[in-house]
Motif scaffolding. Structure first.
Motif, mmCIF file in Angstrom:
data_model
loop_
_atom_site.group_PDB
_atom_site.id
_atom_site.type_symbol
_atom_site.label_atom_id
_atom_site.label_comp_id
_atom_site.label_asym_id
_atom_site.label_seq_id
_atom_site.Cartn_x
_atom_site.Cartn_y
_atom_site.Cartn_z
ATOM 1 N N LEU A 125 0.831 -1.209 0.000
ATOM 2 C CA LEU A 125 0.000 0.000 0.000
ATOM 3 C C LEU A 125 0.860 1.251 0.000
ATOM 4 O O LEU A 125 0.534 2.244 -0.670
ATOM 5 N N VAL A 126 1.929 1.233 0.777
ATOM 6 C CA VAL A 126 2.858 2.354 0.877
ATOM 7 C C VAL A 126 4.258 1.783 1.045
ATOM 8 O O VAL A 126 4.428 0.577 1.306
ATOM 9 N N ASP A 127 5.262 2.651 0.907
ATOM 10 C CA ASP A 127 6.615 2.212 1.220
ATOM 11 C C ASP A 127 6.932 2.553 2.665
ATOM 12 O O ASP A 127 6.112 3.166 3.366
ATOM 13 N N GLU A 128 8.078 2.161 3.134
ATOM 14 C CA GLU A 128 8.428 2.359 4.545
ATOM 15 C C GLU A 128 8.428 3.822 4.940
ATOM 16 O O GLU A 128 8.099 4.163 6.078
ATOM 17 N N ALA A 129 8.796 4.703 4.022
ATOM 18 C CA ALA A 129 8.850 6.134 4.331
ATOM 19 C C ALA A 129 7.461 6.711 4.575
ATOM 20 O O ALA A 129 7.318 7.708 5.283
ATOM 21 N N GLN A 130 6.437 6.090 4.009
ATOM 22 C CA GLN A 130 5.070 6.592 4.147
ATOM 23 C C GLN A 130 4.257 5.827 5.181
ATOM 24 O O GLN A 130 3.117 6.192 5.460
ATOM 25 N N ALA A 131 4.841 4.801 5.767
ATOM 26 C CA ALA A 131 4.089 3.945 6.694
ATOM 27 C C ALA A 131 3.630 4.690 7.934
ATOM 28 O O ALA A 131 2.652 4.297 8.578
ATOM 29 N N GLY A 132 4.319 5.782 8.281
ATOM 30 C CA GLY A 132 3.955 6.544 9.473
ATOM 31 C C GLY A 132 2.566 7.153 9.402
ATOM 32 O O GLY A 132 2.012 7.554 10.428
ATOM 33 N N GLY A 133 1.990 7.210 8.204
ATOM 34 C CA GLY A 133 0.638 7.735 8.073
ATOM 35 C C GLY A 133 -0.420 6.773 8.587
ATOM 36 O O GLY A 133 -1.580 7.148 8.735
ATOM 37 N N TYR A 134 -0.001 5.534 8.841
ATOM 38 C CA TYR A 134 -0.904 4.526 9.380
ATOM 39 C C TYR A 134 -0.520 4.206 10.822
ATOM 40 O O TYR A 134 0.640 4.338 11.221
ATOM 41 N N SER A 135 -1.507 3.795 11.594
ATOM 42 C CA SER A 135 -1.264 3.414 12.983
ATOM 43 C C SER A 135 -2.387 2.487 13.423
ATOM 44 O O SER A 135 -3.280 2.145 12.628
ATOM 45 N N ALA A 136 -2.353 2.096 14.670
ATOM 46 C CA ALA A 136 -3.438 1.277 15.216
ATOM 47 C C ALA A 136 -4.783 1.982 15.045
ATOM 48 O O ALA A 136 -5.814 1.332 14.845
ATOM 49 N N HIS A 137 -4.763 3.297 15.116
ATOM 50 C CA HIS A 137 -6.000 4.066 14.997
ATOM 51 C C HIS A 137 -6.601 3.955 13.597
ATOM 52 O O HIS A 137 -7.793 4.234 13.401
ATOM 53 N N SER A 138 -5.797 3.535 12.609
ATOM 54 C CA SER A 138 -6.306 3.369 11.251
ATOM 55 C C SER A 138 -7.404 2.321 11.199
ATOM 56 O O SER A 138 -8.298 2.390 10.349
ATOM 57 N N LEU A 139 -7.357 1.336 12.097
ATOM 58 C CA LEU A 139 -8.367 0.286 12.124
ATOM 59 C C LEU A 139 -9.696 0.846 12.605
ATOM 60 O O LEU A 139 -10.746 0.618 11.999
ATOM 61 N N ARG A 140 -9.665 1.590 13.697
ATOM 62 C CA ARG A 140 -10.883 2.187 14.250
ATOM 63 C C ARG A 140 -11.451 3.230 13.289
ATOM 64 O O ARG A 140 -12.664 3.286 13.047
ATOM 65 N N ALA A 141 -10.556 4.067 12.725
ATOM 66 C CA ALA A 141 -11.001 5.079 11.766
ATOM 67 C C ALA A 141 -11.552 4.418 10.513
ATOM 68 O O ALA A 141 -12.538 4.888 9.926
ATOM 69 N N GLY A 142 -10.933 3.319 10.106
ATOM 70 C CA GLY A 142 -11.409 2.602 8.929
ATOM 71 C C GLY A 142 -12.797 2.024 9.143
ATOM 72 O O GLY A 142 -13.637 2.058 8.242
ATOM 73 N N PHE A 143 -13.040 1.494 10.340
ATOM 74 C CA PHE A 143 -14.364 0.954 10.640
ATOM 75 C C PHE A 143 -15.433 2.040 10.516
ATOM 76 O O PHE A 143 -16.470 1.834 9.881
ATOM 77 N N VAL A 144 -15.195 3.186 11.126
ATOM 78 C CA VAL A 144 -16.190 4.262 11.105
ATOM 79 C C VAL A 144 -16.442 4.731 9.673
ATOM 80 O O VAL A 144 -17.591 4.889 9.243
ATOM 81 N N THR A 145 -15.367 4.958 8.921
ATOM 82 C CA THR A 145 -15.503 5.456 7.556
ATOM 83 C C THR A 145 -16.219 4.439 6.668
ATOM 84 O O THR A 145 -17.121 4.784 5.891
#
Length: 346
Positions: free
Chosen positions: A282-302
């Motif tokens: 999905l992204v390279d290592e340099a861009q991975a910081g844009g994702y976190s554990a919160h991405s799961l919760r935010a993904g569910f809501v969206t």
């Protein structure tokens, strides 16, 4: 008085007696004092108090009790160096906590501090950075990229279930479907799971918004129609492969592919998610910081919103007390949904 006292209290409960008065506390009393704040909160206070104490030492101020002029100057320094409003708010909380431990007046309520703080908030406040939501179809790619079979360089050693991969798969799916915070995910025990005809029910004794455990919070984990996308199946596969029947649900895995007794820490969930999105391309290592554990919760809501779920139904699963808060999760791409501006015919 030295600046070490409040920091020591945040480190060990045995120091509570020294800080809360002349009469020593019993071991049980000290334990309850330590339990008055979540462990993560105390760690944050300890770090913030150490930083404030160091600043005071450099600028010839007493940290305890702190003068209003010292705190306003400290906030001004932080703002001048580009500190975020959220960071400064947390520092104020640590200062307030340290003074309350000594039964001292709260210096953060001083008119000078309040005025400077309000000015900083109006001048420097920005929208909080939001983690990128992780949801289908990208979520399926991430899950498919989690390894399931462990192969070895050692000759004749048979293949085994890839425990770390199976754990990560279950962790990500459960985190998404149950919309759990990372602290809630790593705090789960096998005993918190209850079988249900439709899947499982997770019983949370404590959460960010229910730290005293006044009411048990129930989160559903429905069974999926496809086994490879089913959170219940993923969880059961992990538990069976790791031979886990009680204790922590999500655990560290050794290099020898064995599940350890040690539960994962909250920070590791960020690492798991970031490694997973990189592994899936999905992204390279340099861009991975844009994702976190919160991405799961935010993904569910969206994703739930995009699928037609109401804010109230979403809040039922996320346990948000405010529907307004749920609305802040809805991302920019949903701003076009049912919007009269698209019907102007311009």
């Amino acid at each position: 008085m030295t600046s070490d006292g409040p920091r020591d209290l945040m480190t060990a409960s045995t120091d509570a007696a020294e800080l809360l008065g002349d009469a020593p506390l019993s071991a049980a009393e000290a334990g309850y004092v330590q339990a008055a704040r979540a462990a993560n909160t105390l760690r944050g206070y300890r770090s913030d108090w150490t930083e404030f104490s160091s600043w005071c030492a450099e600028h010839d101020h007493e940290p305890l009790p702190a003068a209003a002029a010292a705190i306003s100057a400290y906030l001004t320094t932080l703002a001048g160096h580009g500190a975020k409003v959220g960071t400064m708010s947390r520092r104020l909380s640590a200062i307030r906590f340290a003074h309350r431990l000594r039964d001292l007046p709260d210096p953060t309520e001083n008119a000078r501090v309040v005025a400077v703080w309000e000015g900083i908030r109006r001048t420097h406040n920005t929208r909080p950075e939001q983690a990128a939501p992780l949801m289908p179809p990208q979520l399926w790619d991430v899950l498919d990229a989690c390894p399931t079979t462990k192969t070895w360089k050692t000759p004749n050693r048979p293949k085994e279930p890839h425990l770390a991969g199976l754990r990560d798969r279950a962790l990500i799916l459960v985190g998404f479907v149950a919309a759990l915070r990372r602290s809630e995910l790593v705090g789960l025990d096998v005993a918190d799971l209850a079988e249900h005809p439709n899947g499982m029910v997770i019983q949370l004794s404590r959460s960010k918004t229910n730290q005293r455990g006044d009411v048990d919070e129930l989160v559903v984990l429905p069974r999926g129609t496809l086994p490879r996308r089913c959170p219940v199946a993923a969880l059961q596969t992990w538990l069976e492969a790791a031979h886990i029947t009680d204790g922590p649900l999500f655990r560290a895995v050794s290099k020898g592919n064995r599940a350890l007794e040690r539960r994962l820490t909250a920070g590791v969930v960020n690492t798991v998610v970031q490694a997973a999105v990189v592994r899936a391309g999905l992204v390279d290592e340099a861009q991975a910081g844009g994702y976190s554990a919160h991405s799961l919760r935010a993904g569910f809501v969206t994703y739930a919103h995009a699928r037609g779920a109401s804010d109230r139904a979403i809040a039922h699963q996320t346990r948000h007390r405010s529907l307004h808060t749920v609305g802040t999760y809805i991302r920019v791409d949903t701003a076009w949904d049912d919007n009269a501006a698209t019907a102007l015919g311009l």
